[in-house]
Design an enzyme around this catalytic site. Structure first.
Site, short mmCIF file in Angstrom:
data_model
loop_
_atom_site.label_atom_id
_atom_site.label_comp_id
_atom_site.label_asym_id
_atom_site.label_seq_id
_atom_site.Cartn_x
_atom_site.Cartn_y
_atom_site.Cartn_z
N TRP A 162 0.67 -0.87 0.65
CA TRP A 162 -0.02 0.26 0.16
C TRP A 162 0.99 0.75 0.11
O TRP A 162 0.37 1.87 0.78
CB TRP A 162 -0.73 0.40 0.90
CG TRP A 162 -1.78 -0.95 1.49
CD1 TRP A 162 -2.55 -1.33 0.44
CD2 TRP A 162 -1.69 -2.27 2.49
NE1 TRP A 162 -2.98 -2.74 0.98
CE2 TRP A 162 -2.88 -3.01 1.71
CE3 TRP A 162 -1.18 -2.07 3.72
CZ2 TRP A 162 -3.45 -3.83 2.62
CZ3 TRP A 162 -1.69 -3.35 3.97
CH2 TRP A 162 -1.64 -4.52 4.13
N GLN A 284 -36.18 22.54 4.82
CA GLN A 284 -34.38 22.65 5.80
C GLN A 284 -33.83 21.89 6.36
O GLN A 284 -33.13 22.04 6.57
CB GLN A 284 -36.25 23.21 7.13
CG GLN A 284 -37.25 24.22 6.27
CD GLN A 284 -37.05 25.00 8.09
OE1 GLN A 284 -37.30 24.38 8.94
NE2 GLN A 284 -38.23 26.75 7.63
N GLU A 368 -2.89 6.38 6.71
CA GLU A 368 -2.00 7.09 7.60
C GLU A 368 -2.67 7.44 9.23
O GLU A 368 -2.08 7.88 9.55
CB GLU A 368 -1.89 8.75 7.40
CG GLU A 368 -0.68 8.14 5.98
CD GLU A 368 -0.33 9.81 5.84
OE1 GLU A 368 -0.07 10.61 6.78
OE2 GLU A 368 0.01 10.37 4.17
N1 COS Z 1 6.22 10.60 18.34
C1 COS Z 1 7.57 9.92 18.45
N2 COS Z 1 7.59 9.06 19.26
C2 COS Z 1 6.22 8.19 18.88
C3 COS Z 1 5.35 8.88 18.76
C4 COS Z 1 5.48 9.80 18.27
N3 COS Z 1 4.14 10.02 17.27
N4 COS Z 1 4.78 7.66 19.06
C5 COS Z 1 4.74 6.72 19.36
N5 COS Z 1 6.03 7.23 20.02
C6 COS Z 1 7.40 6.10 20.68
C7 COS Z 1 6.87 5.85 21.93
O1 COS Z 1 6.61 6.71 22.78
C8 COS Z 1 7.25 4.68 22.48
O2 COS Z 1 8.66 4.92 23.28
P1 COS Z 1 8.81 4.16 24.25
O3 COS Z 1 9.19 2.75 24.28
O4 COS Z 1 10.63 4.74 24.85
O5 COS Z 1 7.84 5.07 25.28
C9 COS Z 1 7.73 3.86 21.07
O6 COS Z 1 7.52 4.50 19.93
C10 COS Z 1 6.45 3.24 20.79
O7 COS Z 1 5.43 3.60 20.76
P2 COS Z 1 3.62 2.29 21.46
O8 COS Z 1 4.25 2.01 22.80
O9 COS Z 1 2.19 3.43 21.76
O10 COS Z 1 3.49 1.82 20.26
P3 COS Z 1 2.25 0.89 19.67
O11 COS Z 1 3.20 -0.25 19.31
O12 COS Z 1 1.75 0.57 20.99
O13 COS Z 1 1.20 1.38 18.65
C11 COS Z 1 0.21 2.95 17.26
C12 COS Z 1 1.20 2.22 18.56
C13 COS Z 1 -0.62 1.81 16.96
C14 COS Z 1 -0.55 4.28 17.67
C15 COS Z 1 0.90 2.94 15.87
O14 COS Z 1 1.33 1.05 15.55
C16 COS Z 1 0.70 3.38 15.11
O15 COS Z 1 0.06 4.86 15.21
N6 COS Z 1 -0.11 2.49 14.09
C17 COS Z 1 -0.95 2.85 12.71
C18 COS Z 1 0.10 2.97 11.42
C19 COS Z 1 -0.27 3.65 10.04
O16 COS Z 1 -0.35 5.30 10.70
N7 COS Z 1 0.14 2.87 9.23
C20 COS Z 1 -0.16 4.06 7.75
C21 COS Z 1 1.41 4.37 7.01
S1 COS Z 1 0.73 5.60 6.03
S2 COS Z 1 -0.48 5.16 4.78
#
Ligand code: COS
Length: 384
Positions: A162, A284, A368
């Site tokens: 993707w 409306q 995203e």
């Molecule tokens: N900026 C900087 N660091 C970040 C962050 C951000 N926005 N978000 C999380 N982190 C850091 C966290 O602080 C954590 O670090 P520490 O372990 O040192 O505290 C680390 O990254 C892991 O974060 P987290 O524990 O929240 O990870 P998860 O695996 O639980 O994932 C989600 C969180 C679900 C939010 C993430 O996997 C996500 O955004 N998924 C969607 C992916 C996406 O958007 N894909 C589209 C791709 S482009 S089409």
């Protein structure tokens, strides 16, 4: 909640108004073929080239590297305009600026910036951001693509799925596993399209955004020089998520553009329904929905701009960006759906953009970070 925004007034600066007008003129001149790009699933190459000429592909790059350094708020203003006319062009420019150029500018060293920016700011090269895989979409840290260190290079194997602009991009930012730790075992690399072992796989057949090619990117024993590692080993996941905060502002702005276009169609339609004195005379319920959608558009634009200002100030805006994207993307879908139903048969016969807006809007709630992921990010941010 942290909100460092100082609201002195609700106007864009004169410079940003001028920029907005310049982008509006660009959309009127260069995005007239949006319906054709969609019908033929054709990449809007000429439109992207014209955007590059106007400096629209370097808004997130510092001046010393050839960029315009206009920042995230300006990018949001620009992307709402472009997406109100052509969402396929809009996502291409959004990804190039917010997911690739901004990442290179924030995380690469000087030597790397000098290597890639000359081509990236002029649009000679387009960028793609390669995070998702067949088994890691929403759970991005589950990715399996691997990069094994071997002397002065890494050997990369895996398939990314993707990928926006996949078949047109020349530079890929690829997130790959360099260690076993779920989060700290991920690293980010720049990989160039022409390298041995890099290939473009399956192209997706999509509901909307058909002019924007979404493909698989396959790496088979790709020799990635060690100096293409971004930052250091193990910080790739944080780079990915930090970058997505900015990317989500781009998609929020795309959603605003789509919603605005749908609301404009409703305005034209309802504006024609007048009584003998020329006063609005539409039903409306139609007027109520139109009013609600227009109010939400203004509200979510401010939500988006608030997050953009925070990011421009260097303040983490994960929660605010997720709020903006989840609200704006749902609005785009509501507005496009309502425009289609208000227009009746004309909403689905292709005589105006309504049905394309409806199809294009759907992905804004998926890519995203799907809406439920945004809600998770918001809840986590508020509860932290
Ligand atoms: N900026 C900087 N660091 C970040 C962050 C951000 N926005 N978000 C999380 N982190 C850091 C966290 O602080 C954590 O670090 P520490 O372990 O040192 O505290 C680390 O990254 C892991 O974060 P987290 O524990 O929240 O990870 P998860 O695996 O639980 O994932 C989600 C969180 C679900 C939010 C993430 O996997 C996500 O955004 N998924 C969607 C992916 C996406 O958007 N894909 C589209 C791709 S482009 S089409």
């Amino acid at each position: 909640m942290t909100s460092a925004v100082q609201v002195s007034d609700f106007q864009l600066s004169p410079e940003l108004v001028e920029f907005q007008q310049k982008v509006r003129a660009y959309t009127q001149e260069h995005l007239k073929d949006a319906a054709r790009y969609d019908a033929e699933a054709r990449f809007p190459r000429e439109a992207v080239a014209a955007a590059a000429k106007l400096g629209l592909l370097c808004t997130t790059v510092a001046e010393e590297h050839g960029g315009s350094a206009m920042g995230n708020l300006a990018s949001c203003v620009m992307l709402e305009e472009i997406n109100s006319a052509c969402a396929a062009t809009g996502v291409t420019i959004s990804v190039h600026n917010s997911l690739v150029n901004s990442l290179l500018g924030k995380w690469c060293n000087e030597e790397q910036k000098k290597r890639w920016f000359p081509k990236m700011v002029t649009g000679e090269w387009l960028g793609a951001y390669c995070l998702s895989e067949a088994f890691s979409g929403s759970d991005a840290a589950a990715l399996r693509c691997e990069a094994k260190k071997n002397g002065d290079h890494y050997v990369m194997n895996g398939a990314k799925l993707w990928i926006t602009t996949g078949s047109e991009a020349d530079l890929f930012v690829i997130f790959a596993r360099t260690g076993e730790d779920r989060v700290n075992g991920i690293s980010a690399f720049v990989v160039e399209k022409t390298w041995d072992g890099v290939s473009v796989g399956k192209k997706e057949r999509k509901l909307g955004l058909r002019g924007s090619p979404t493909t698989e990117i396959v790496c088979e024993n790709v020799k990635v020089p060690a100096d293409c590692l971004i930052g250091e080993e193990g910080i790739g996941f944080k780079i990915a998520l930090d970058t997505l905060d900015g990317g989500r502002l781009g998609i929020a702005s795309q959603s605003l553009g789509i919603a605005r276009a749908a609301i404009d169609l409703m305005r034209d339609h309802l504006g024609k329904q007048v009584d003998h004195k020329g006063r609005p005379n539409a039903s409306q319920p139609d007027q109520w929905d139109f009013a609600d959608l227009a109010s939400d558009l203004d509200a979510y634009r401010f939500l988006t701009w608030r997050a953009a200002v925070l990011r421009d100030q260097g303040v983490r805006c994960s929660t605010e960006a997720a709020m903006a994207k989840s609200c704006a993307s749902r609005l785009a879908n509501r507005a496009a759906r309502r425009a289609v139903s208000m227009l009746g048969l004309a909403g689905v016969d292709g005589s105006n953009p309504a049905e394309r807006l409806l199809r294009d809007a759907r992905i804004t709630e998926i890519y995203e970070g799907a809406t439920d992921i945004q809600r998770l990010v918001i809840a986590r941010g508020l509860l932290a």
